[in-house]
Design a protein around this motif. Structure first.
Motif, PDB file in Angstrom:
ATOM      1  N   UNK A 112      48.816  39.497   9.548  1.00  0.00           N
ATOM      2  CA  UNK A 112      47.461  40.066   9.474  1.00  0.00           C
ATOM      3  C   UNK A 112      46.382  39.011   9.685  1.00  0.00           C
ATOM      4  N   UNK A 113      46.607  37.848   9.085  1.00  0.00           N
ATOM      5  CA  UNK A 113      45.651  36.756   9.241  1.00  0.00           C
ATOM      6  C   UNK A 113      45.575  36.330  10.716  1.00  0.00           C
ATOM      7  N   UNK A 114      46.747  36.222  11.316  1.00  0.00           N
ATOM      8  CA  UNK A 114      46.786  35.775  12.706  1.00  0.00           C
ATOM      9  C   UNK A 114      46.208  36.830  13.644  1.00  0.00           C
ATOM     10  N   UNK A 115      46.365  38.086  13.305  1.00  0.00           N
ATOM     11  CA  UNK A 115      45.774  39.145  14.137  1.00  0.00           C
ATOM     12  C   UNK A 115      44.260  38.939  14.238  1.00  0.00           C
ATOM     13  N   UNK A 116      43.679  38.587  13.112  1.00  0.00           N
ATOM     14  CA  UNK A 116      42.239  38.377  13.103  1.00  0.00           C
ATOM     15  C   UNK A 116      41.862  37.144  13.936  1.00  0.00           C
ATOM     16  N   UNK A 117      42.656  36.101  13.775  1.00  0.00           N
ATOM     17  CA  UNK A 117      42.394  34.873  14.543  1.00  0.00           C
ATOM     18  C   UNK A 117      42.499  35.133  16.051  1.00  0.00           C
ATOM     19  N   UNK A 118      43.468  35.959  16.396  1.00  0.00           N
ATOM     20  CA  UNK A 118      43.656  36.287  17.821  1.00  0.00           C
ATOM     21  C   UNK A 118      42.450  37.069  18.335  1.00  0.00           C
ATOM     22  N   UNK A 119      41.978  38.026  17.554  1.00  0.00           N
ATOM     23  CA  UNK A 119      40.798  38.789  17.965  1.00  0.00           C
ATOM     24  C   UNK A 119      39.602  37.860  18.170  1.00  0.00           C
ATOM     25  N   UNK A 120      39.441  36.907  17.269  1.00  0.00           N
ATOM     26  CA  UNK A 120      38.336  35.947  17.397  1.00  0.00           C
ATOM     27  C   UNK A 120      38.490  35.105  18.654  1.00  0.00           C
ATOM     28  N   UNK A 121      39.694  34.617  18.868  1.00  0.00           N
ATOM     29  CA  UNK A 121      39.952  33.800  20.053  1.00  0.00           C
ATOM     30  C   UNK A 121      39.596  34.590  21.311  1.00  0.00           C
ATOM     31  N   UNK A 122      40.057  35.825  21.346  1.00  0.00           N
ATOM     32  CA  UNK A 122      39.830  36.633  22.547  1.00  0.00           C
ATOM     33  C   UNK A 122      38.349  36.935  22.766  1.00  0.00           C
ATOM     34  N   UNK A 123      37.613  37.078  21.668  1.00  0.00           N
ATOM     35  CA  UNK A 123      36.180  37.336  21.797  1.00  0.00           C
ATOM     36  C   UNK A 123      35.452  36.120  22.374  1.00  0.00           C
ATOM     37  N   UNK A 124      36.028  34.944  22.159  1.00  0.00           N
ATOM     38  CA  UNK A 124      35.357  33.715  22.582  1.00  0.00           C
ATOM     39  C   UNK A 124      35.898  33.086  23.850  1.00  0.00           C
ATOM     40  N   UNK A 125      36.926  33.677  24.427  1.00  0.00           N
ATOM     41  CA  UNK A 125      37.514  33.104  25.633  1.00  0.00           C
ATOM     42  C   UNK A 125      37.614  34.139  26.729  1.00  0.00           C
ATOM     43  N   UNK A 126      37.039  33.804  27.859  1.00  0.00           N
ATOM     44  CA  UNK A 126      37.119  34.751  28.962  1.00  0.00           C
ATOM     45  C   UNK A 126      38.420  34.620  29.740  1.00  0.00           C
ATOM     46  N   UNK A 127      38.850  33.391  29.953  1.00  0.00           N
ATOM     47  CA  UNK A 127      39.946  33.203  30.907  1.00  0.00           C
ATOM     48  C   UNK A 127      41.321  33.072  30.258  1.00  0.00           C
ATOM     49  N   UNK A 128      41.367  32.836  28.990  1.00  0.00           N
ATOM     50  CA  UNK A 128      42.643  32.840  28.276  1.00  0.00           C
ATOM     51  C   UNK A 128      42.603  33.947  27.239  1.00  0.00           C
ATOM     52  N   UNK A 129      43.693  34.700  27.144  1.00  0.00           N
ATOM     53  CA  UNK A 129      43.767  35.738  26.127  1.00  0.00           C
ATOM     54  C   UNK A 129      45.073  35.585  25.364  1.00  0.00           C
ATOM     55  N   UNK A 130      44.975  35.861  24.064  1.00  0.00           N
ATOM     56  CA  UNK A 130      46.181  35.830  23.238  1.00  0.00           C
ATOM     57  C   UNK A 130      46.618  37.244  22.901  1.00  0.00           C
ATOM     58  N   UNK A 131      47.881  37.390  22.628  1.00  0.00           N
ATOM     59  CA  UNK A 131      48.405  38.688  22.226  1.00  0.00           C
ATOM     60  C   UNK A 131      49.525  38.487  21.227  1.00  0.00           C
ATOM     61  N   UNK A 132      49.803  39.540  20.445  1.00  0.00           N
ATOM     62  CA  UNK A 132      50.855  39.426  19.436  1.00  0.00           C
ATOM     63  C   UNK A 132      51.535  40.778  19.284  1.00  0.00           C
ATOM     64  N   UNK A 133      52.805  40.768  18.965  1.00  0.00           N
ATOM     65  CA  UNK A 133      53.508  42.020  18.690  1.00  0.00           C
ATOM     66  C   UNK A 133      54.662  41.795  17.737  1.00  0.00           C
ATOM     67  N   UNK A 134      54.904  42.817  16.913  1.00  0.00           N
ATOM     68  CA  UNK A 134      56.101  42.860  16.073  1.00  0.00           C
ATOM     69  C   UNK A 134      56.992  43.952  16.636  1.00  0.00           C
ATOM     70  N   UNK A 135      58.249  43.628  16.887  1.00  0.00           N
ATOM     71  CA  UNK A 135      59.184  44.680  17.293  1.00  0.00           C
ATOM     72  C   UNK A 135      60.466  44.594  16.464  1.00  0.00           C
ATOM     73  N   UNK A 136      61.017  45.777  16.172  1.00  0.00           N
ATOM     74  CA  UNK A 136      62.242  45.826  15.367  1.00  0.00           C
ATOM     75  C   UNK A 136      63.472  46.121  16.230  1.00  0.00           C
ATOM     76  N   UNK A 137      64.629  45.962  15.648  1.00  0.00           N
ATOM     77  CA  UNK A 137      65.846  46.483  16.270  1.00  0.00           C
ATOM     78  C   UNK A 137      66.745  47.098  15.207  1.00  0.00           C
ATOM     79  N   UNK A 138      67.310  48.219  15.594  1.00  0.00           N
ATOM     80  CA  UNK A 138      68.437  48.809  14.834  1.00  0.00           C
ATOM     81  C   UNK A 138      69.516  48.989  15.879  1.00  0.00           C
ATOM     82  N   UNK A 139      70.645  48.312  15.685  1.00  0.00           N
ATOM     83  CA  UNK A 139      71.661  48.320  16.744  1.00  0.00           C
ATOM     84  C   UNK A 139      72.980  48.804  16.174  1.00  0.00           C
TER      85      UNK A 139
END
Lengths: 773, 488
Positions: free
Chosen positions: A411-438
């Motif tokens: 959650x903390x990093x999600x906010x940091x990523x949003x801030x980064x993206x608001x301040x950078x035009x040419x670089x963008x960050x992204x994040x995802x959580x994915x699960x597996x049940x196999x």
């Protein structure tokens, strides 16, 4: 090194690092040995009108040039369905299909001879895409369908609906050791086949069939493979069959070791899929209906395509309870090499579709995809039945989610990523959580069986034979540990033998992540049988003198290289000594063992049953940074929490988790495969086919195994680990999509496919830029 | 010339000779194939036969100018046997010792075992050899140095993390090991080989291989055999043999000529000898030409850079040739020489077509001269590739910019690789930009010109529209980095 604990090193580690491990291409078969070369079709689809191999036969140093006419047995090497000729007869169906075989004293001579073979073709139109195969109705077999309730009706009633298409690409195994086999003829009809195969039993069967001899004449042995990943589950058979044919005709040892480019051109890949889907959900993101049609590219023959498709259909739900669901799977024939098993076995292709759909729901509802995933996880006590009616027991999704959200500081990093993206035009960050049940088990129920043969020698050392093969995954190490623990001796007294069909017959492929589960139980079974005999010997030993209280079998313990009575610890004998006594008392010190996974069934007609012994769970959070001007990207951090039950060997399991993840990372990013308009593979060497290097792994890479999570009803409470973590790489794939989406401030759904190459990424970004203007 | 006809090297701690007139091997036999033909050296593996996987990595120890040993990892699949003349080959079998009848692993091997650094084990000997070279050359290396040392080694099993850890833990003894103990013995042997300064002619029934030891002999060979293929690192030429089975009838190998390995700072320029390896060049230019350093950092792998040369990169005139765009932007010159004269050609005039250069049959490239960059000039280079490292560029570019004091474009050079059959300037775009105010608006307008200036191809690496898009965006990237100071 603490004995029998879970920290022993890979049983071949010292040999690996000192160059002493022997792979088939390193074996010395003497000066009589010939080099085998496979001559393959240069056309994707053609009739063979005529051919002439006479000139090639005359080259000095050439000992055999063979066509299908020289096959003494059956011209077949299809593993499930007999639809795959060993050597093409009047037609070729893909570039890379074997037509002739050459045995020569050197590879250079064989190459020279190859140039003298003349073939006249009539070129036919090839089918090179799933779309074309659908258009020409090239269905491989009956579609696989699994449904629950009424997905159509529920879809109509759904508050929101999204639909779309997803393409997932092929993947080349890129085992470091290419396909290899060495066949050594024995007396009369005997053949010793050293084969880099995950399935020696099937290799034996196919060699015997092609040579037209009974199986008891053929022994297949494999000490270790230099990587396999599914690529040697069936297609190792081919090279073995070819080498045997050449050996049959020359009466000499013949080795075939495919050149890298030939291996990439001739062998099948992970199936690419084109899938369409529709998903219905409410304002909160609860999924009410899901419909998907999964179309796979089988290639020219069946191979394992239907089983792979079946696993895709069975995993279309991933970790989510979907009340109304309809999954249809269709495999299509094309004029490409037959696609085959690859870590995950269709699971990843099925899971990609729902993960992408959920990602879309989140963007549509302007929520974090994390929330949507969590809401739709299988429940603990209700909402816990899959679309094929198996109950998801011992569900660890919530435990893993809670721990990982915290440890990754999501959650903390999600906010940091949003801030980064608001301040950078040419670089963008992204994040995802994915699960597996196999789901763990072969979905073809009868394959869930394994055998072992354990020998104890008079110096107290133990030789374990089992049906599983070593491809680097550490199976032999785990077998060594299991045997050591069961016999209460130090692992250094246990050696695991090369896998050999004359020691343990009729085994299944080492596949479906089940190697340790099944072979471990078979080894234990063999040891239990021997121990029962040894207990009688120990008892007679302890009870020789008159004790007021004789020892009882239930109190006798095998531990720390001794055998003793835990009630009367002074009644003790060295394990080694007990073995000598047993021998003198004419007690057998060898036993076979057997195991079948209990309670596995699946009805293909109804699409219902209990195909899996249990499920393995895991989750990953990945963060990426994308250069929005080029599409180039890097993985900044990945946190993985994966469930391996009570791990037998933590170091090996972590190696499996990280290795699978990075292999998945390659599939979802740089490993792009293209064919040209004639069906020629364009990425046929590492020059253009790019698997991850050391610089492509997450800069900050944190892997942990779920603690205090013993499994039920498995060997030493462990869980299978080979395939499930591959799927965690979707966290990178969807983090990239999140970064692309940030270019348009998450207002537009990005075009997306798999792999997300720089090209896919940049084109998607440019489209969003246009929309944003 | 009075030539010697054998090569000699140190192998398994012994002087070893190969006389090709008596040998089953052709001179251009790769070191990999030679090693694997021996019963005692099968640890080395072939994974791709093109220098892309590193399974065949071995280490060469050679004398530097101070007569000390330098250890280099290289891909034995790309090395022709004569290239190891006068050097020591170290293979995986040489790392361990037997101490009191017990096997004692080298620290890099021991830490690989303890960190679970191997799974299937097939890439492992190559990885261990890369780690060994790292161990010899670096004490407590930074993560970046470790990663650079391992970039040329593909592993499909582990995900690399345990290997990085093995490197971190093992490289902490200032390179001291049993090779250090034996070094003087080895140096003596190498000196004894190198005493003989006679150039080498290896005449085999299928192949003539010339290994001149000085420039004069090289030029003589070139005059006598104008059709011979000239190699230095052979990282390009070797593939004709390993991938296409070609037998190259005549080769002139410049790898042993010290005169071609110079790096000279003049008042207004830098001269880099054609035979200087890209790794050495990289280390020299870090502060002088940061843009070149950026390109060389992601050029191939360490194993490749340890043998590939700047002269080879220019001479092969590949459409991508990663250093070329930079040399265009710097207005560099190529120095060519024959037995009688020396001439200097501007790099742009030197590249005349797809893999074609302005070299006469009797000439060799001896150096590249790069003028120093004036203070008011900015030069930057970029590489766009599918994978970050050890990948051929989809598009590469270099930009040179000089602004007037009114912030208008006084001079700009834009050079691209991957956009045409050879390295090319974006002259239309440049014409558009000249004298315009340097701002985002101008740049975005210039990007539209740039998008249509070339007709790149679609191939295994990328589609043409992606190339056009990325090329145009690189101009914006260049602008953003110098105007917004936004980099990463």
């Amino acid at each position: 090194m603490e004995s029998t604990q879970n920290q022993i090193y890979h049983d071949s580690a010292i040999k690996h690092v000192s160059g002493k491990s022997v792979y088939i291409n390193d074996m010395d078969a003497g000066t009589q040995m010939l080099y085998g070369k496979v001559v393959y079709s240069p056309h994707a689809h053609a009739k063979i009108l005529s051919f002439n191999i006479d000139k090639a036969k005359l080259v000095k140093g050439v000992h055999a040039v063979l066509s299908y006419k020289d096959i003494p047995g059956l011209n077949q090497m299809g593993p499930v369905i007999h639809d795959e000729p060993c050597l093409a007869e009047d037609k070729v169906n893909f570039i890379g299909q074997a037509i002739f075989l050459i045995a020569a004293e050197t590879m250079e001579i064989a190459q020279k001879a190859e140039k003298l073979i003349e073939v006249e073709y009539e070129i036919l139109k090839p089918i090179l895409s799933i779309e074309k195969a659908i258009q020409y109705n090239q269905l491989l077999s009956t579609p696989r369908i699994i449904k629950r309730c009424n997905a159509d009706e529920a879809m109509q009633k759904a508050k929101h609906r999204l639909s779309g298409m997803l393409k997932t690409g092929a993947q080349e195994h890129w085992y470091l050791e290419t396909q290899t086999s060495l066949c050594v003829p024995g007396e009369m009809n005997e053949y010793m086949v050293y084969s880099s195969t995950q399935n020696p039993n099937e290799t034996q069967a196919i060699v015997a069939e092609v040579l037209g001899i009974p199986r008891n004449e053929v022994v297949v042995e494999i000490r270790r493979m230099g990587g396999a990943f599914g690529g040697k589950e069936t297609q190792g058979n081919h090279v073995a069959a070819w080498a045997s044919l050449l050996s049959y005709h020359t009466r000499r040892p013949v080795k075939i070791h495919l050149f890298r480019d030939d291996d990439q051109i001739m062998t099948g890949k992970r199936h690419r899929f084109v899938s369409s889907y529709e998903i219905g959900f409410d304002d909160d993101g609860m999924i009410t209906a899901y419909k998907a049609e999964l179309n796979s590219d089988a290639g020219a023959t069946a191979d394992l395509s239907m089983a792979i498709l079946e696993r895709a259909v069975l995993h279309a739900d991933n970790s989510y309870f979907i009340p109304n669901i309809s999954i249809i799977g269709k495999a299509w024939k094309t004029n490409l090499p037959s696609n085959t098993a690859f870590r995950g076995f269709g699971g990843p292709q099925g899971i990609a579709v729902i993960e992408n759909a959920i990602d879309r729901i989140a963007r549509f509802l302007k929520k974090d995809a994390l929330e949507i995933r969590y809401k739709n996880f299988y429940g603990i006590n209700d909402r816990n039945t899959t679309h094929y009616d198996e109950v998801v027991e011992n569900n660890r999704l919530y435990t893993i989610y809670d721990q990982l959200i915290n440890s990754s500081e999501y959650l903390k990093r999600r906010k940091e990523i949003d801030d980064f993206n608001a301040n950078n035009e040419f670089y963008k960050k992204g994040m995802a959580l994915t699960p597996v049940k196999f789901g763990i088990s072969f979905t073809t129920a009868f394959l869930n069986q394994a055998g072992a043969l354990v020998n104890i020698y008079l110096d107290g050392t133990v030789l374990v034979n089992h049906g599983g093969t070593e491809m680097g995954q550490g199976l032999h190490t785990k077998m060594q540990q299991i045997a050591a623990i069961e016999l209460g001796i130090s692992p250094e007294f246990v050696k695991v033998n090369a896998t050999n069909t004359s020691k343990v017959p009729n085994t299944s492929a080492t596949a479906a992540s089940s190697g340790t589960d099944m072979n471990g139980m078979a080894v234990k079974n063999a040891i239990d049988i021997i121990k029962e005999r040894l207990l009688t010997v120990a008892l007679s030993e302890f009870n020789q003198k008159t004790y007021p209280n004789p020892s009882e079998i239930k109190n006798i313990v095998f531990y720390n290289n001794v055998v003793f009575d835990k009630i009367h610890p002074d009644r003790i004998i060295l394990f080694k000594e007990l073995i000598s006594k047993a021998y003198l008392q004419q007690v057998s010190l060898s036993s076979t063992g057997f195991y079948k996974t209990p309670n596995i069934y699946f009805d293909r007609e109804t699409g219902k049953g209990h195909p899996f012994h249990y499920y393995a769970f895991g989750m990953a959070v990945s963060e990426v940074k994308v250069d929005t001007l080029t599409g180039q990207n890097e993985v900044l951090r990945t946190d993985i929490l994966h469930d391996t039950g009570k791990s037998i060997n933590e170091m090996i399991d972590i190696g499996q988790v990280e290795g699978a993840f990075v292999q998945g990372l390659g599939w979802v990013t740089t490993e792009s495969i293209k064919w040209d308009k004639d069906g020629r593979l364009m990425n046929h060497s590492p020059d253009t086919y790019k698997i991850p290097t050391v610089n492509d792994i997450p800069a900050d890479f944190r892997t942990a195994l779920l603690k205090d999570a013993p499994n039920y009803n498995t060997i030493h409470k462990s869980k299978a680990v080979g395939e499930p973590p591959f799927i965690l790489a979707f966290s990178v794939w969807l983090a990239i999509k999140d970064a692309i989406s940030a270019v348009g401030n998450h207002q537009f759904e990005p075009d997306f496919e798999l792999p997300a190459t720089n090209e896919v990424i940049l084109k998607s970004i440019e489209k969003i830029r246009l929309l944003s203007k | 010339m009075n030539n010697s006809d054998k090569i000699c090297f140190v192998f398994d701690n012994q002087l070893t000779e190969i006389d090709f007139t008596k040998s089953e091997f052709r001179p251009s036999t790769t070191l990999l194939n030679y090693l694997r033909s021996l019963p005692t050296h099968k640890g080395v593996k072939e994974g791709c036969a093109e220098g892309d996987c590193g399974a065949c990595t071995v280490v060469i120890a050679e004398l530097n100018q101070q007569n000390q040993l330098e250890y280099k990892a290289l891909d034995s699949c790309l090395v022709f046997l004569p290239m190891i003349h006068g050097k020591q080959i170290i293979t995986i079998e040489n790392l361990e010792q037997i101490v009191n009848k017990e096997l004692k692993l080298h620290p890099v091997q021991q830490l690989m075992v303890e960190n679970n650094g191997s799974q299937c084990g097939y890439c492992t000997p190559g990885i261990v050899m890369s780690l060994f070279a790292l161990f010899k050359n670096h004490h407590q290396p930074e993560k970046e140095v470790i990663e650079d040392a391992l970039t040329g080694n593909l592993c499909r099993c582990t995900g690399y993390k345990p290997i990085i850890e093995a490197a971190e833990k093992s490289c902490c003894n200032h390179g001291n090991d049993h090779f250090t103990e034996k070094q003087y013995e080895i140096i003596e042997m190498l000196l004894s080989i190198n005493e003989n300064k006679k150039s080498i002619s290896l005449l085999h029934k299928e192949q003539e291989y010339f290994l001149p030891l000085n420039l004069k002999d090289a030029l003589e060979f070139k005059k006598l055999y104008p059709n011979a293929v000239v190699i230095s690192g052979a990282t390009d030429t070797a593939l004709r043999q390993t991938k296409k089975g070609e037998i190259i009838p005549q080769l002139i190998d410049l790898s042993q000529i010290e005169e071609l390995k110079h790096f000279t700072k003049n008042n207004n320029s830098i001269e880099i000898g054609a035979g200087l390896t890209l790794e050495k060049a990289k280390n020299e230019v870090e502060n002088i030409f940061p843009a070149l350093f950026d390109i060389l950092k992601v050029f191939g792998s360490l194993q490749i850079r340890n043998i590939a040369t700047i002269g080879g990169n220019i001479g092969s005139a590949s459409p991508i040739g990663d250093t070329l765009t930079f040399l265009f932007a710097c207005k560099a010159f190529v120095k060519l020489q024959n037995l009688t004269s020396v001439r200097k050609v501007a790099i742009e005039d030197f590249i005349i077509g797809y893999r074609k250069t302005d070299t006469n049959a009797d000439e060799l490239i001896t150096a590249v001269e790069i003028p120093l960059i004036p203070e008011n000039v900015i030069i930057k280079s970029y590489k766009v590739s599918n994978r970050k490292d050890l990948d051929i560029s989809t598009v590469s570019a270099s930009f040179r910019l000089q602004l007037s004091n009114k912030n208008s474009v006084e001079e700009i050079i834009i050079a691209f690789g991957g956009m045409a059959a050879y390295t090319i300037r974006a002259s239309k775009t440049v014409t558009y930009l000249i004298d315009k105010t340097w701002n985002r608006n101008t740049v975005e307008e210039a990007m539209e010109v740039l998008k249509t200036e070339f007709s790149p191809i679609s191939d295994a690496r990328a589609e043409k529209d992606y190339r056009a898009m990325a090329a145009a965006n690189l101009l914006l990237k260049f602008w953003s980095e110098i105007s917004l100071n936004q980099k990463d």
